[in-house]
Motif scaffolding. Structure first.
Motif, PDB file in Angstrom:
ATOM      1  N   TYR A   1       0.839  -1.203   0.000  1.00 46.92           N
ATOM      2  CA  TYR A   1       0.000   0.000   0.000  1.00 46.92           C
ATOM      3  C   TYR A   1       0.875   1.254   0.000  1.00 46.92           C
ATOM      4  CZ  TYR A   1      -3.959  -2.941   1.562  1.00 46.92           C
ATOM      5  OH  TYR A   1      -4.947  -3.889   1.670  1.00 46.92           O
ATOM      6  N   SER A   2       0.417   2.274  -0.702  1.00 47.28           N
ATOM      7  CA  SER A   2       1.168   3.526  -0.728  1.00 47.28           C
ATOM      8  C   SER A   2       1.076   4.277   0.589  1.00 47.28           C
ATOM      9  CB  SER A   2       0.663   4.422  -1.856  1.00 47.28           C
ATOM     10  OG  SER A   2      -0.692   4.790  -1.645  1.00 47.28           O
ATOM     11  N   THR A   3       0.082   3.943   1.426  1.00 49.25           N
ATOM     12  CA  THR A   3      -0.100   4.679   2.674  1.00 49.25           C
ATOM     13  C   THR A   3      -0.720   3.789   3.736  1.00 49.25           C
ATOM     14  OG1 THR A   3      -0.974   6.746   3.626  1.00 49.25           O
ATOM     15  CG2 THR A   3      -2.433   5.524   2.149  1.00 49.25           C
ATOM     16  N   PHE A   4      -0.540   4.184   4.971  1.00 47.95           N
ATOM     17  CA  PHE A   4      -1.082   3.484   6.128  1.00 47.95           C
ATOM     18  C   PHE A   4      -2.616   3.511   6.052  1.00 47.95           C
ATOM     19  CE2 PHE A   4      -2.064   2.961  10.654  1.00 47.95           C
ATOM     20  CZ  PHE A   4      -1.079   2.091  11.076  1.00 47.95           C
ATOM     21  N   PRO A   5      -3.289   2.392   6.409  1.00 50.17           N
ATOM     22  CA  PRO A   5      -4.759   2.363   6.352  1.00 50.17           C
ATOM     23  C   PRO A   5      -5.382   3.542   7.104  1.00 50.17           C
ATOM     24  CG  PRO A   5      -3.917   0.171   6.764  1.00 50.17           C
ATOM     25  CD  PRO A   5      -2.727   1.096   6.838  1.00 50.17           C
ATOM     26  N   GLY A   6      -6.315   4.213   6.451  1.00 48.30           N
ATOM     27  CA  GLY A   6      -7.012   5.340   7.057  1.00 48.30           C
ATOM     28  C   GLY A   6      -6.463   6.696   6.670  1.00 48.30           C
ATOM     29  N   TYR A   7      -5.266   6.715   6.025  1.00 48.87           N
ATOM     30  CA  TYR A   7      -4.613   7.994   5.739  1.00 48.87           C
ATOM     31  C   TYR A   7      -4.575   8.279   4.238  1.00 48.87           C
ATOM     32  CZ  TYR A   7      -3.085   8.329  10.581  1.00 48.87           C
ATOM     33  OH  TYR A   7      -3.055   8.432  11.943  1.00 48.87           O
ATOM     34  N   VAL A   8      -4.360   9.571   3.914  1.00 56.15           N
ATOM     35  CA  VAL A   8      -4.279   9.975   2.521  1.00 56.15           C
ATOM     36  C   VAL A   8      -2.929   9.585   1.935  1.00 56.15           C
ATOM     37  CG1 VAL A   8      -5.840  11.914   2.863  1.00 56.15           C
ATOM     38  CG2 VAL A   8      -3.373  12.274   3.049  1.00 56.15           C
ATOM     39  N   SER A   9      -2.899   9.520   0.601  1.00 58.43           N
ATOM     40  CA  SER A   9      -1.677   9.231  -0.138  1.00 58.43           C
ATOM     41  C   SER A   9      -1.381  10.426  -1.031  1.00 58.43           C
ATOM     42  CB  SER A   9      -1.873   7.958  -0.982  1.00 58.43           C
ATOM     43  OG  SER A   9      -0.697   7.623  -1.670  1.00 58.43           O
ATOM     44  N   TRP A  10      -0.152  10.927  -1.014  1.00 57.52           N
ATOM     45  CA  TRP A  10       0.169  12.176  -1.689  1.00 57.52           C
ATOM     46  C   TRP A  10       0.716  11.940  -3.085  1.00 57.52           C
ATOM     47  CZ3 TRP A  10      -1.009  16.909   0.327  1.00 57.52           C
ATOM     48  CH2 TRP A  10      -1.411  16.921   1.671  1.00 57.52           C
ATOM     49  N   ARG A  11       0.308  12.833  -3.981  1.00 52.37           N
ATOM     50  CA  ARG A  11       0.691  12.736  -5.392  1.00 52.37           C
ATOM     51  C   ARG A  11       1.072  14.126  -5.904  1.00 52.37           C
ATOM     52  NH1 ARG A  11      -3.273  13.732  -8.601  1.00 52.37           N
ATOM     53  NH2 ARG A  11      -4.718  12.835  -7.078  1.00 52.37           N
ATOM     54  N   ASP A  12       2.265  14.221  -6.495  1.00 50.13           N
ATOM     55  CA  ASP A  12       2.704  15.472  -7.107  1.00 50.13           C
ATOM     56  C   ASP A  12       2.140  15.529  -8.524  1.00 50.13           C
ATOM     57  OD1 ASP A  12       4.414  17.321  -8.668  1.00 50.13           O
ATOM     58  OD2 ASP A  12       5.541  17.496  -6.807  1.00 50.13           O
ATOM     59  N   THR A  13       1.431  16.603  -8.846  1.00 49.25           N
ATOM     60  CA  THR A  13       0.777  16.690 -10.145  1.00 49.25           C
ATOM     61  C   THR A  13       1.780  16.795 -11.294  1.00 49.25           C
ATOM     62  OG1 THR A  13       0.586  19.095  -9.943  1.00 49.25           O
ATOM     63  CG2 THR A  13      -1.275  17.752  -9.164  1.00 49.25           C
ATOM     64  N   GLN A  14       3.029  17.130 -10.984  1.00 50.25           N
ATOM     65  CA  GLN A  14       4.038  17.283 -12.032  1.00 50.25           C
ATOM     66  C   GLN A  14       4.953  16.068 -12.156  1.00 50.25           C
ATOM     67  OE1 GLN A  14       3.946  20.014 -14.012  1.00 50.25           O
ATOM     68  NE2 GLN A  14       2.128  20.580 -12.809  1.00 50.25           N
ATOM     69  N   THR A  15       5.230  15.396 -11.059  1.00 50.29           N
ATOM     70  CA  THR A  15       6.207  14.301 -11.088  1.00 50.29           C
ATOM     71  C   THR A  15       5.629  12.966 -10.671  1.00 50.29           C
ATOM     72  OG1 THR A  15       6.955  14.770  -8.815  1.00 50.29           O
ATOM     73  CG2 THR A  15       8.089  15.910 -10.613  1.00 50.29           C
ATOM     74  N   GLY A  16       4.344  12.903 -10.324  1.00 47.01           N
ATOM     75  CA  GLY A  16       3.743  11.640  -9.912  1.00 47.01           C
ATOM     76  C   GLY A  16       3.740  11.469  -8.408  1.00 47.01           C
ATOM     77  N   SER A  17       3.275  10.318  -7.963  1.00 44.75           N
ATOM     78  CA  SER A  17       3.110  10.077  -6.525  1.00 44.75           C
ATOM     79  C   SER A  17       4.439   9.782  -5.851  1.00 44.75           C
ATOM     80  CB  SER A  17       2.151   8.897  -6.303  1.00 44.75           C
ATOM     81  OG  SER A  17       2.724   7.703  -6.782  1.00 44.75           O
ATOM     82  N   TRP A  18       4.522  10.121  -4.566  1.00 39.47           N
ATOM     83  CA  TRP A  18       5.726   9.837  -3.781  1.00 39.47           C
ATOM     84  C   TRP A  18       6.057   8.350  -3.807  1.00 39.47           C
ATOM     85  CZ3 TRP A  18       4.639  12.703   1.514  1.00 39.47           C
ATOM     86  CH2 TRP A  18       4.415  14.063   1.257  1.00 39.47           C
ATOM     87  N   TYR A  19       5.039   7.547  -3.587  1.00 37.35           N
ATOM     88  CA  TYR A  19       5.228   6.095  -3.461  1.00 37.35           C
ATOM     89  C   TYR A  19       5.742   5.487  -4.761  1.00 37.35           C
ATOM     90  CZ  TYR A  19       3.597   1.191  -3.319  1.00 37.35           C
ATOM     91  OH  TYR A  19       3.495  -0.171  -3.409  1.00 37.35           O
ATOM     92  N   VAL A  20       5.113   5.806  -5.887  1.00 40.22           N
ATOM     93  CA  VAL A  20       5.508   5.186  -7.155  1.00 40.22           C
ATOM     94  C   VAL A  20       6.892   5.668  -7.579  1.00 40.22           C
ATOM     95  CG1 VAL A  20       4.983   5.032  -9.619  1.00 40.22           C
ATOM     96  CG2 VAL A  20       3.157   4.769  -7.934  1.00 40.22           C
ATOM     97  N   GLU A  21       7.162   6.945  -7.415  1.00 37.55           N
ATOM     98  CA  GLU A  21       8.480   7.468  -7.785  1.00 37.55           C
ATOM     99  C   GLU A  21       9.580   6.781  -6.982  1.00 37.55           C
ATOM    100  OE1 GLU A  21      10.832  11.749  -8.260  1.00 37.55           O
ATOM    101  OE2 GLU A  21       8.920  11.652  -7.180  1.00 37.55           O
ATOM    102  N   THR A  22       9.333   6.599  -5.691  1.00 39.96           N
ATOM    103  CA  THR A  22      10.331   5.949  -4.841  1.00 39.96           C
ATOM    104  C   THR A  22      10.450   4.462  -5.162  1.00 39.96           C
ATOM    105  OG1 THR A  22       9.740   7.520  -3.090  1.00 39.96           O
ATOM    106  CG2 THR A  22      11.057   5.620  -2.449  1.00 39.96           C
TER     107      THR A  22
END
Length: 431
Positions: A355-376
């Motif tokens: 999962y990109s984020t802990f259950p119950g929490y939001v997952s952040w995505r940069d509109t220019q470079t993509g999501s933190w999780y996928v980029e990492t």
């Protein structure tokens, strides 16, 4: 591309990475319509000459029948005749030129400078001038911790077999444009995530299938179709979902992902399509799920630590009974005349959900470079997939993402539910 030409490129990739000067080829490939400027830009940001050369070859393998002849023409025009001779040797390139031994690069902080970060299920618009900043926290991984080490490739008690070519199917569902009536915003930046993961899993020798903007029923239809395929000649299966997400009642895996029409599909239902009961040809084989979506609506502001006190969390998910699924062997035993006449495995075995984020929490995505999780995740796979097992790499992803801040305030903590029975190593092609 002709399969024979693709095989020539793949079998010579190590030598191409060492010998090729990609900077001389961009104009020729662009003028011949083999690459677009966007593709060239993506290759150039890979960094060093060797990395650009590897990205160029991987992208070239995805182009049409004209790509290989045009590539040879560009090589001749730019004086790279030695590379032409190498490729014209066909499928028998001779012994590969040995590459220098080098340690796996240490994870590096992800520089977030764009002002378009927003959670995957929150109507959040950053103010002008807002940036994403990294906390000054050191990586917990030392060079000694992540140095390459040999590993067996055959199936064993310790490792899953990953020798088929291609090694498996990878389904990517990329939901970007949501219908107005569902009150979910469009996910700008998700196409960047999708393109990045498509390239990465192709480089890991998967057949990649990409589906965009699916309603709930179409998500279910795609998963059902995947479960009905014959995976006998594959060693693995991967499902990646990029969408809005939410909390959902569950008995095994938390969360749910939205179709572009609004209704959601629980993650545990998604995994059920490929479990040992519903997809017999994947029994005993690893089934990997990567979920880039919110786990809920709560925003994590983190807590303050001093750099010398920081250590990575050993957990990552809350301690609830539904984190340990209980499966019954009665369905398997029903096919037998005697209780001990048939070896069985738990229905949910050989499954990992990241999962990109802990259950119950939001997952952040940069509109220019993509999501933190996928980029990492993409970067960690690039740097470590040839030597590290998947669970170790996901721990590195957790660590790096946890050090990023949105607006200097909000945090994100990825995690996974791991029911693999063995270590999983990706099948990496020559670098």
């Amino acid at each position: 591309m002709d399969p024979r030409h693709r095989k020539i490129l793949q079998s010579n990739r190590s030598n191409l990475v060492q010998e090729l000067d990609p900077s001389k080829l961009y104009d020729g490939l662009l003028s011949r319509g083999i690459f677009t400027q966007d593709i060239i830009d993506e290759i150039q940001i890979a960094g060093t000459r060797r990395r650009q050369a590897r990205e160029l070859v991987i992208n070239l393998e995805m182009r049409g029948s004209r790509a290989f002849p045009a590539f040879l023409e560009c090589l001749r025009e730019t004086g790279q005749e030695q590379v032409v001779q190498l490729l014209q040797n066909g499928d028998s390139p001779g012994p590969p030129v040995p590459l220098p031994v080098r340690p796996t690069p240490l994870p590096v902080p992800i520089k977030k400078t764009k002002d378009g970060d927003k959670p995957d299920k929150c109507d959040f618009t950053p103010q002008p001038g807002q940036t994403v900043q990294l906390d000054p926290l050191p990586s917990p991984y030392t060079e000694k911790d992540i140095s390459p080490r040999p590993r067996p490739r055959r199936d064993s008690i310790q490792n899953y077999k990953m020798e088929a070519s291609p090694c498996g199917l990878c389904l990517i569902i990329n939901n970007v444009d949501f219908e107005p009536g569902c009150e979910l915003s469009n996910r700008k930046g998700s196409d960047i995530d999708c393109d990045r993961l498509e390239r990465r899993f192709k480089s890991l020798n998967f057949d990649v299938i990409v589906k965009r903007n699916l309603k709930r029923k179409h998500i279910q239809q795609e998963l059902s179709g995947l479960s009905k395929k014959d995976h006998s000649n594959y060693d693995c299966c991967v499902v990646i979902i990029l969408s809005h997400g939410t909390e959902a009642s569950h008995s095994r895996f938390p969360g749910a992902v939205h179709g572009v029409d609004g209704p959601s599909v629980p993650v545990q239902n998604i995994t059920n399509y490929l479990n040992g009961q519903h997809c017999p040809s994947l029994q005993g084989k690893p089934k990997l799920f990567f979920i880039q979506a919110c786990g809920g609506g709560e925003r994590d502001t983190g807590f303050e630590v001093s750099p010398d006190e920081f250590t990575p969390s050993a957990g990552g998910v809350d301690d609830q009974t539904d984190a340990l699924p209980v499966s019954s062997s009665s369905d398997s035993l029903s096919f037998s005349d005697e209780v001990d006449a048939r070896a069985t495995l738990p229905t949910s075995s050989d499954i990992l959900v990241s999962y990109s984020t802990f259950p119950g929490y939001v997952s952040w995505r940069d509109t220019q470079t993509g999501s933190w999780y996928v980029e990492t995740l993409d970067r960690i796979l690039e740097e470590n997939a040839s030597t590290r097992d998947l669970v170790s790499m996901l721990t590195m992803v957790n660590s790096d993402v946890s050090q990023i801040s949105a607006k200097g305030l909000y945090k994100q903590m990825p995690g996974s539910f791991n029911f693999l029975r063995k270590l999983f190593y990706f099948q990496t092609l020559p670098q």
